[in-house]
Every structure is written in structure tokens, then in C-alpha cells.
Design an enzyme around this catalytic site. Structure first.
Site, PDB file in Angstrom:
ATOM      1  N   ARG A  69       6.735  26.446  29.945  1.00  0.00           N
ATOM      2  CA  ARG A  69       6.593  25.349  30.912  1.00  0.00           C
ATOM      3  C   ARG A  69       5.841  25.806  32.160  1.00  0.00           C
ATOM      4  NH1 ARG A  69      10.553  24.498  33.989  1.00  0.00           N
ATOM      5  NH2 ARG A  69      12.145  24.794  32.395  1.00  0.00           N
TER       6      ARG A  69
ATOM      7  N   TYR B 264      -6.399   2.345  39.683  1.00  0.00           N
ATOM      8  CA  TYR B 264      -5.790   2.404  38.364  1.00  0.00           C
ATOM      9  C   TYR B 264      -4.383   1.793  38.443  1.00  0.00           C
ATOM     10  CZ  TYR B 264      -4.081   3.738  33.923  1.00  0.00           C
ATOM     11  OH  TYR B 264      -3.538   3.662  32.668  1.00  0.00           O
TER      12      TYR B 264
ATOM     13  N   ASP C 183      -9.328   9.926  42.677  1.00  0.00           N
ATOM     14  CA  ASP C 183      -9.343   9.751  41.226  1.00  0.00           C
ATOM     15  C   ASP C 183     -10.806   9.658  40.794  1.00  0.00           C
ATOM     16  OD1 ASP C 183      -9.248   8.787  38.596  1.00  0.00           O
ATOM     17  OD2 ASP C 183      -7.372   7.714  38.953  1.00  0.00           O
TER      18      ASP C 183
HETATM   19  C1  LIG Z   1      -6.404   6.030  32.418  1.00  0.00           C
HETATM   20  C2  LIG Z   1      -6.495   6.300  33.860  1.00  0.00           C
HETATM   21  C3  LIG Z   1      -5.456   6.937  34.544  1.00  0.00           C
HETATM   22  C4  LIG Z   1      -4.171   7.344  33.868  1.00  0.00           C
HETATM   23  O1  LIG Z   1      -4.370   8.325  32.926  1.00  0.00           O
HETATM   24  P1  LIG Z   1      -3.497   8.487  31.560  1.00  0.00           P
HETATM   25  O2  LIG Z   1      -4.133   9.650  30.939  1.00  0.00           O
HETATM   26  O3  LIG Z   1      -3.605   7.203  30.812  1.00  0.00           O
HETATM   27  O4  LIG Z   1      -2.083   8.729  31.991  1.00  0.00           O
HETATM   28  C5  LIG Z   1      -5.630   7.195  35.904  1.00  0.00           C
HETATM   29  N1  LIG Z   1      -6.758   6.810  36.559  1.00  0.00           N
HETATM   30  C6  LIG Z   1      -7.748   6.176  35.940  1.00  0.00           C
HETATM   31  C7  LIG Z   1      -8.955   5.767  36.714  1.00  0.00           C
HETATM   32  C8  LIG Z   1      -7.668   5.896  34.579  1.00  0.00           C
HETATM   33  O5  LIG Z   1      -8.674   5.261  33.965  1.00  0.00           O
END
Ligand SMILES: *Cc1c(COP(=O)(O)O)cnc(C)c1O
Length: 384
Positions: free
Chosen positions: A53, A106, A179
Site C-alpha cells: 500500500r 468534472y 485538472d
Molecule cells: C473522468 C474524469 C475525472 C475522474 O476520473 P476517474 O478516473 O473516472 O475517477 C476527473 N476529471 C475529469 C476532467 C475527468 O474527465
């Protein structure tokens, strides 16, 4: 990994980074290590593998490659999913602190932030991230500024350098998180704009084949990285060794996939904008798009997500999705195959996203095939 002694371009790095050392008869690709524990005697100290982990050698090649692409030597951190990475990043907001976040971001990140704020853990201020004056007005007392650009699914573009700097002015301790899933580090490198922490849903473009769910965080700040590594070790949302291997395997073709899908997206956006069944196209690559100028300054391309509003409302938008034969009706994005969905079919989608909005994730198929399928579906609507 042996680093080359000359500068390496990003489209080479996706291929060359994260390789085992060049030793006679060594494997060219990193192995998958299936072990939950590692030999050790005496005191366990920082940096010991110790237990599965805390670390796994299978994560590290991808973590190194991703951080090289984002422009830092400090290895990234893989997580079990993009949302697990979001969870770690939101934990940076201290109790009673202030989180400033785009109202379009998101969906899972928004839901998580709203739930934590509803528990009274911190104050959530939602803003139109493209409206710089509005964001600046929300910054006093900020603990974490959350950026997403282009946003999901409205494709708004934030002024990343200006907002990052303003967050630090508002609070020198503030952390700016971005992001970068939609753009990928080949198209946009947030650390260069003063962002502290870059987040990826590796599930999307980086892995690229819609066969793995993973997330990652990258920072150039050692103290921030240690904090997030501790969070991952204690909360336990770790990557599986096979998933990490698949992600690295997918990353090898990222440059080719991004090049192809971006070029096709621009072509399709231009043609879709001229189709009578399309009420509006959102794509930062179109000169008339409100985010075009900003995107040109911050990005080397415009990504390959297009959003359309279909004339005739929700039922017409649903009819387009049903009539398509090549485009796959499914959520998610960033894979080799082209996907389409009406976003408001998700109950948690913000109600400011129009009911007739379709999000297209352009894949790497033949561009004319993708266009023919779209054109046929749009032409089949009764109104056109
Ligand atoms: C899909 C997505 C997420 C979340 O990711 P997962 O891998 O589905 O948990 C976060 N930010 C954006 C912009 C996404 O497209």
C-alpha cells in the site's frame, strides 16, 4: 531509468520515459510486480518499500514518465482512479478553509466538494472560471483554488497564469490545483503557469484505450508531494500493478493519438458549425469560440472534445445519439474510439448545462467516416 544527456521533446518522452536501466539482457519494458509485501528487517524508514500500500515498483515507471511530461523531476503519484486523486487534493483544504471551484467542472469532483462543504468542513465558492473578474472577487481567504480548463462539459477556458498568481497574492499558503485531464501534458503544462498540483484522470487520454480506471497527481513541491503520498498510503486508494502497466503501455502512443484526434476534432467542429441541425458548437479551436484567444496562449492545441447543442431540444439530441452507427453512445472520453453522450442524462449534472448538449470525444478513426456518421444522423432529424 537512464536520462538522456540532451533535451528530449514531449513526443519522444512518451516513448522513452519510464524504461528500465539499459543493462545487458534487461527487459525493455518494466515488469509487473505482483507482491503485497517486500523484504525488510529493522526499523521501517521513509522510502522503504515495506508494503504494497506504500509503494509498488509497477507504479514508478508511469509516475516518472508523467512527471517528465508535466515538466518536473519529482515523480507523480498514481491513484486508484481520477476521483481518488480528487479526494486527496480536496483534503488539502484545511478545516474551515475556502475552496474556490468552477461551477462547471468534472461532475464527481463537484459532488465530492459539495458533500464535504455540506458537512461543514470548509466553505465552497463556485465561480464561472472563464470570468476572471468573478474569480478574483471570490479569492479573498482562499485555501485551494481549483482549476479545470477546458471545463467539462462547457469547454470554458480559464486564465490560468493570472488566476494562479492572484490566488497566491490572496493567500501565500494557497494551493492551486488544476485538472489537466482534457488537455493532457502534451497540450498544456499547468506547472509552467504557477499551478502547484496537476491532476489527471489517467482513465482518459493518458491510458487512452478505455480499458483501465486510474488517476494521478503531479507537483514540483517536495513538501506537498510528501503530504499527498502520506494521504495515499493511509487512505489506501492505490493503483493495481496491472492497471499501472496498462497505463504506461497506453502512454507510449499518446502523442500520435492526440495529434490525430485533435486534427479530426477541428475538422468536425468546423463542419458541425455549418450544419442547420446544430444550434451551437463549443470548441476552443473555432475562432469565434469565446475561449479561443486564451486557449491559443496557454495550449499548443485545442484538445479533442467538442460539445454541440442540437436544434429541437433534448429529444432531438437523444435521436442523434441513437441514429449514430460508428460513434459509441457511452460516457467517458479520451479513448481511441469516438464516444458521444447527452450530458444531462446524468442526474448530478449541473442544471446550467443545456439539456440539448451532446459531448463528443473524438477518437482516432478515419475522420471522413466519423463525419459521414454524424452528418447522416443529423440529417435524419425531422427538422432538417
Ligand atoms: C473522468 C474524469 C475525472 C475522474 O476520473 P476517474 O478516473 O473516472 O475517477 C476527473 N476529471 C475529469 C476532467 C475527468 O474527465
Amino acid at each position: 531509468m537512464d536520462a538522456a544527456e540532451f533535451p528530449i521533446a514531449p513526443d519522444t518522452l512518451v516513448v522513452s520515459a519510464g524504461r528500465p536501466a539499459r543493462e545487458h539482457d534487461a527487459a525493455v519494458n518494466p515488469p509487473i510486480v505482483l507482491s503485497s509485501t517486500f523484504h525488510g528487517t529493522g526499523q521501517v524508514v521513509d522510502g522503504d518499500r515495506a508494503y504494497g500500500r506504500y509503494s509498488n515498483p509497477s507504479w514508478e515507471p508511469f509516475e516518472e514518465a508523467l512527471s517528465a511530461l508535466e515538466g518536473t523531476e519529482l515523480p507523480g503519484l498514481l491513484f486508484a482512479s481520477g476521483l481518488a486523486a480528487v479526494s486527496a487534493a480536496l483534503d488539502l483544504v484545511p478545516p474551515g478553509g475556502v475552496l474556490v471551484m468552477p461551477k462547471h467542472a468534472y461532475q464527481g469532483a463537484l459532488v465530492m466538494a459539495e458533500e464535504l462543504a455540506a458537512k461543514g468542513l470548509f466553505e465552497l465558492r463556485k465561480v464561472d472560471i472563464a470570468d476572471t473578474a468573478q474569480v478574483l472577487a471570490a479569492l479573498p481567504g482562499v485555501s485551494v483554488l481549483w482549476l479545470e480548463s477546458p471545463t467539462n462539459p462547457m469547454l470554458e477556458i480559464a486564465d490560468v497564469p493570472q488566476l494562479s498568481e492572484a490566488a497566491k497574492q490572496a493567500n501565500p499558503q494557497a494551493v492551486v490545483v488544476m485538472d489537466n485531464t482534457f488537455a493532457t501534458p502534451l497540450v498544456q503544462r499547468p506547472l509552467e503557469f504557477g499551478v502547484d498540483l496537476v491532476l489527471h484522470s489517467v482513465t482518459k487520454y493518458l491510458a487512452g484505450h478505455s480499458d483501465v480506471v486510474l488517476g494521478a497527481l503531479v507537483t514540483s513541491k517536495p513538501q506537498l508531494r510528501s503530504q499527498l503520498l502520506h494521504y495515499r498510503s493511509i487512505h489506501g486508494a492505490i493503483a493495481g500493478p496491472f492497471e499501472a502497466w496498462l497505463a504506461l503501455r497506453g502512454l507510449r502512443t499518446l502523442a500520435l493519438r492526440v495529434e490525430r484526434s485533435q486534427a479530426t476534432a477541428l475538422l468536425l467542429a468546423e463542419r458541425l458549425a455549418a450544419h442547420p441541425a446544430v444550434e451551437a458548437v463549443r470548441f476552443p479551436g473555432l475562432p469565434e469560440d469565446p475561449g479561443h484567444q486564451r486557449a491559443k496562449q496557454q495550449m499548443t492545441g485545442f484538445g479533442s472534445i467538442i460539445c454541440l447543442q442540437i436544434a429541437g431540444g433534448q429529444s432531438a439530441a437523444d435521436a442523434v445519439v441513437t441514429a449514430l452507427q460508428l460513434w459509441t453512445p457511452a460516457t467517458s472520453l479520451g479513448g481511441v474510439e469516438s464516444l458521444i453522450e447527452r450530458r444531462r442524462r446524468h442526474v448530478n449534472e449541473p442544471t446550467t448545462v443545456p439539456e440539448n448538449l451532446l459531448r463528443l470525444s473524438v477518437g482516432i478513426e478515419n475522420p471522413e467516416d466519423l463525419w459521414s456518421d454524424l452528418q447522416r444522423a443529423l440529417n435524419s432529424l425531422p427538422s432538417s
